[in-house]
Write a protein that holds these residues in place. Structure first.
Motif, PDB file in Angstrom:
ATOM      1  N   ILE A   1      52.085  47.046  33.797  1.00  0.00           N
ATOM      2  CA  ILE A   1      52.686  46.069  34.721  1.00  0.00           C
ATOM      3  C   ILE A   1      51.753  45.897  35.922  1.00  0.00           C
ATOM      4  N   ASP A   2      51.393  44.654  36.219  1.00  0.00           N
ATOM      5  CA  ASP A   2      50.363  44.381  37.225  1.00  0.00           C
ATOM      6  C   ASP A   2      50.902  43.868  38.561  1.00  0.00           C
ATOM      7  N   ASP A   3      50.121  44.121  39.593  1.00  0.00           N
ATOM      8  CA  ASP A   3      50.184  43.535  40.951  1.00  0.00           C
ATOM      9  C   ASP A   3      51.131  44.242  41.926  1.00  0.00           C
ATOM     10  N   GLY A   4      52.443  44.042  41.794  1.00  0.00           N
ATOM     11  CA  GLY A   4      53.382  44.797  42.629  1.00  0.00           C
ATOM     12  C   GLY A   4      53.471  44.362  44.073  1.00  0.00           C
TER      13      GLY A   4
ATOM     14  N   ASN B   1      43.531  51.146  38.267  1.00  0.00           N
ATOM     15  CA  ASN B   1      42.818  50.389  39.301  1.00  0.00           C
ATOM     16  C   ASN B   1      42.863  48.887  38.992  1.00  0.00           C
ATOM     17  N   HIS B   2      43.346  48.107  39.973  1.00  0.00           N
ATOM     18  CA  HIS B   2      43.441  46.654  39.789  1.00  0.00           C
ATOM     19  C   HIS B   2      42.738  45.952  40.959  1.00  0.00           C
ATOM     20  N   THR B   3      41.747  46.639  41.506  1.00  0.00           N
ATOM     21  CA  THR B   3      40.969  46.234  42.705  1.00  0.00           C
ATOM     22  C   THR B   3      41.817  46.288  43.977  1.00  0.00           C
TER      23      THR B   3
ATOM     24  N   SER C   1      41.819  43.778  46.471  1.00  0.00           N
ATOM     25  CA  SER C   1      42.401  42.510  46.950  1.00  0.00           C
ATOM     26  C   SER C   1      42.532  41.427  45.880  1.00  0.00           C
ATOM     27  N   HIS C   2      42.388  41.793  44.595  1.00  0.00           N
ATOM     28  CA  HIS C   2      42.643  40.867  43.499  1.00  0.00           C
ATOM     29  C   HIS C   2      41.732  39.638  43.485  1.00  0.00           C
ATOM     30  N   PRO C   3      40.423  39.835  43.609  1.00  0.00           N
ATOM     31  CA  PRO C   3      39.527  38.671  43.578  1.00  0.00           C
ATOM     32  C   PRO C   3      39.129  38.326  42.139  1.00  0.00           C
TER      33      PRO C   3
ATOM     34  N   PRO D   1      40.847  44.242  35.145  1.00  0.00           N
ATOM     35  CA  PRO D   1      40.251  43.188  35.977  1.00  0.00           C
ATOM     36  C   PRO D   1      41.307  42.140  36.346  1.00  0.00           C
ATOM     37  N   PRO D   2      41.375  41.743  37.606  1.00  0.00           N
ATOM     38  CA  PRO D   2      42.323  40.691  38.005  1.00  0.00           C
ATOM     39  C   PRO D   2      42.062  39.436  37.182  1.00  0.00           C
ATOM     40  N   TYR D   3      43.108  38.821  36.690  1.00  0.00           N
ATOM     41  CA  TYR D   3      43.060  37.624  35.817  1.00  0.00           C
ATOM     42  C   TYR D   3      42.293  37.885  34.523  1.00  0.00           C
TER      43      TYR D   3
ATOM     44  N   LEU E   1      52.710  42.953  31.530  1.00  0.00           N
ATOM     45  CA  LEU E   1      53.778  42.307  32.298  1.00  0.00           C
ATOM     46  C   LEU E   1      53.341  42.253  33.756  1.00  0.00           C
ATOM     47  N   HIS E   2      54.058  41.497  34.566  1.00  0.00           N
ATOM     48  CA  HIS E   2      53.807  41.491  36.012  1.00  0.00           C
ATOM     49  C   HIS E   2      55.090  41.883  36.738  1.00  0.00           C
ATOM     50  N   PHE E   3      54.906  42.342  37.972  1.00  0.00           N
ATOM     51  CA  PHE E   3      56.083  42.669  38.780  1.00  0.00           C
ATOM     52  C   PHE E   3      56.706  41.361  39.300  1.00  0.00           C
TER      53      PHE E   3
HETATM   54 ZN   LIG Z   1      46.762  41.018  38.650  1.00  0.00          ZN
END
Ligand SMILES: [Zn+2]
Length: 304
Positions: A109-112, A160-162, A164-166, A202-204, A267-269
């Motif tokens: 599950i990503d971002d949060g 790890n999802h970076t 700042s999500h660039p 990696p973001p996206y 999935l995403h939050f």
């Molecule tokens: Zn993401």
């Protein structure tokens, strides 16, 4: 007169008795000295023997030491080689799913970015006794440290999802390194200790899609440097449902139609994804599939 002679004749007797005593005394002294010297001699012998056996022991210890040193050298070289291989493996492996023979399905599950949804997610996972792999950004970890501390305490794994999500393909190598370590620092601050993750998302997915070989060759060694594998997915919703209704019912249906043993579900939050989560978990189980974390899916011994 007689008395005087008597006296004289008694005098030499006394003298000879005295000599005998001296003589005996000397004999006794010589014997004592002999015994003493013999004792000393034996003691010296014993010491010499001890010394010799100590020297022998020392030799054996020295030999053992040399042997261990050689063994250490060999192991060191072997270790270096394994490290190299390991690094190469991390530089080349792109994880998109696990072993297809297993019944496990990893939930990621990503971002949060929304605290209430983050907490609801942890509640659902706890209720259904599922450990998942969560990929919050470093910024979101900084904003809600308690949530991610709770996630780790409840057995979930953070990836790890970076920071700042660039889009990674827009960044220099140095900026990519900063994004990775920014995430690391935020997590370690939140949980109050060191944390090592094996997984990077990696973001996206940017930079790691097929057809992005040029970027991947540039990015993956940086990820490997930090001891991580990039992890994509084989079931996701954002791209798959972009021309569809994005509802919990549709999400559940899509996941169940596409997940199989070894799958990695992304999935995403978000409200819709998380509201679908309890149903996804119980329906997967009904089909004999077991939701788990990436570590549980990919590592033979998830505790290591
Ligand atoms: Zn993401």
């Amino acid at each position: 007169m007689n008395n005087r002679y008597d006296g004289r004749s008694r005098q030499p007797k006394k003298k000879s008795a005295f000599r005998i005593i001296i003589f005996l005394f000397l004999i006794a002294a010589i014997i004592a000295l002999g015994i003493f010297s013999l004792g000393q001699y034996t003691a010296v012998q014993a010491l010499q023997n001890n010394l010799q056996s100590l020297e022998e022991k020392l030799d054996r210890v020295e030999e053992e030491k040399n042997r261990l040193e050689e063994q250490y050298e060999e192991l060191y070289e072997e270790n270096e080689q394994l490290r190299e291989e390991n690094k190469m493996m991390r530089s080349e492996t792109l994880i998109e799913h696990g072993d297809r023979e297993t019944n496990k399905v990893a939930i990621t599950i990503d971002d949060g970015g929304r605290e209430a949804i983050n907490n609801r997610t942890l509640d659902y996972l706890k209720e259904h006794q599922v450990r998942a792999t969560l990929f919050p950004t470093g910024k979101n970890v900084e904003s809600y440290p308690e949530t991610w501390q709770r996630a780790v305490e409840e057995g979930h794994e953070l990836g790890n999802h970076t920071y700042s999500h660039p889009f990674l393909t827009n960044l220099s190598e140095e900026q990519v390194r900063q994004e990775l370590s920014g995430w690391q620092e935020a997590v370690e601050k939140a949980i109050g200790g060191s944390y090592h993750t094996l997984f990077f998302r990696p973001p996206y997915g940017d930079g790691f899609f097929s057809g992005q070989g040029y970027h991947r060759e540039r990015l993956q060694p940086i990820v490997a440097e930090k001891g991580m594998f990039p992890v994509m997915w084989d079931v996701e919703l954002v791209y798959a449902l972009r021309n569809d209704t994005y509802s919990s019912a549709r999400i559940t249906e899509h996941v169940l139609n596409n997940a199989r043993g070894g799958s990695i579900v992304l999935l995403h939050f978000t409200e819709a994804d998380i509201e679908a989560l309890p149903r996804i978990i119980s329906d997967l189980r009904e089909r004999g599939l077991e939701p788990c974390s990436l570590r549980e899916l990919l590592l033979a011994d998830p505790q290591t």
